[in-house]
Design an enzyme around this catalytic site. Structure first.
Site, PDB file in Angstrom:
ATOM      1  N   CYS A 221      -4.495  -3.549   0.919  1.00 50.82           N
ATOM      2  CA  CYS A 221      -4.119  -2.252   1.501  1.00 50.82           C
ATOM      3  C   CYS A 221      -2.685  -1.889   1.124  1.00 50.82           C
ATOM      4  O   CYS A 221      -2.378  -0.722   0.850  1.00 50.82           O
ATOM      5  CB  CYS A 221      -4.270  -2.299   3.014  1.00 50.82           C
TER       6      CYS A 221
ATOM      7  N   CYS B 231      -2.942  -6.465   5.478  1.00 50.13           N
ATOM      8  CA  CYS B 231      -3.877  -6.630   4.354  1.00 50.13           C
ATOM      9  C   CYS B 231      -3.129  -6.447   3.024  1.00 50.13           C
ATOM     10  O   CYS B 231      -2.570  -5.362   2.767  1.00 50.13           O
ATOM     11  CB  CYS B 231      -5.009  -5.615   4.489  1.00 50.13           C
TER      12      CYS B 231
END
Length: 272
Positions: A55, A52
């Site tokens: 993230c 991600c």
């Protein structure tokens, strides 16, 4: 005075962070085995995935915030949803990264800015009190969410099997889907058979047993039917005999009239 207290608190937090930067890991990795630790005390937990981009952008900020956790009196954790899919289902994580605040088993989703200062003020100023907690029926430690968690684990296992069939054994995707479809049909049939047998054992079918009163009623009804048949036969016989009697009476009447006519003719001839 208030500003002085806030400044002292920040200095204390920075000092704790400085003392804790000796290579000590302050972000606690949570998984299926130790996630229940967050039910005690106060926590900030991040759900992330290695692939991600958002993230990855939050990773360094989250570590800096975790370095301040001893001074804030909290613990900071992180959950990799790729290795712990059951937890993503248990917390109903639908976007990454997702952050939860947990205090004494009460869960709240953090939706503020993703930087160290925002995280710190969220804890220091107790802004989490302004956020509605997760309802009890959606609480991660509830029974229903445990069931949802098991479904997420099952889906992850099926994905791993699918990848193994397609990548290691070179099976085409439609072949893997066909295997899953056949297995689903067979398992459904077996489950249905087990359920039917279980229901028959728990609630066996009732046998129709005639009581003495029912037998008497049946006998009486049969006798009534026989009496009715006899009555019908008698009526038919009476009608037939009546028809025959009327036929003979008419024949006698015609015979008598013929006899009288012949007698009159004879009398006329004698008079002549």
């Amino acid at each position: 005075m208030a500003c002085g207290k806030v400044t002292i608190c920040k200095i204390f937090v920075i000092l704790c962070a400085f003392l804790n930067v000796n290579g000590q890991k302050t972000v606690i990795e949570l998984n299926e085995d130790n996630w229940v630790d967050i039910l005690k005390g106060e926590w900030m937990v991040e759900f992330y995935a290695p692939w991600c981009p958002a993230c990855k952008a939050l990773e360094q900020k989250w570590k800096e915030f975790a370095n301040l956790s001893p001074g804030l009196g909290i613990k900071v954790g992180a959950v990799d949803v790729t290795s712990s899919p059951g937890l993503s289902g248990r917390f109903m994580v639908t976007a990454l990264p997702t952050i939860f605040h947990v205090i004494n088993g009460e869960f709240r989703q953090y939706k503020g800015s993703r930087d160290k200062d925002s995280f710190t003020s969220f804890i220091e100023e107790k802004k989490w009190e302004q956020v509605e907690p997760v309802p009890s029926w959606k609480s991660p430690n509830s029974i229903q969410m445990s069931i949802v968690s098991s479904f997420f684990k099952l889906s992850q296992t099926l994905r791993q099997v699918h990848n193994k069939l397609t990548e290691e054994y070179g099976l085409p995707s439609f072949g893997s889907y066909l295997i899953f479809a056949v297995a689903t049909i067979i398992l459904g049939a077996l489950l249905g058979l087990v359920l039917v047998c279980a229901i028959d054992l728990i609630y066996p079918p009732k046998q129709s047993v005639l009581t003495k009163e029912d037998e008497k009623k049946e006998k009486y009804s049969e006798e009534e039917l026989d009496d009715d048949d006899i009555k019908d036969d008698l009526v038919d016989d009476a009608n037939q005999s009546g028809d025959q009697a009327s036929g003979t009476d008419s024949e006698n009447a015609t015979t008598e009239s013929n006899d009288t006519k012949t007698k009159r003719r004879k009398n006329r001839r004698l008079d002549m």
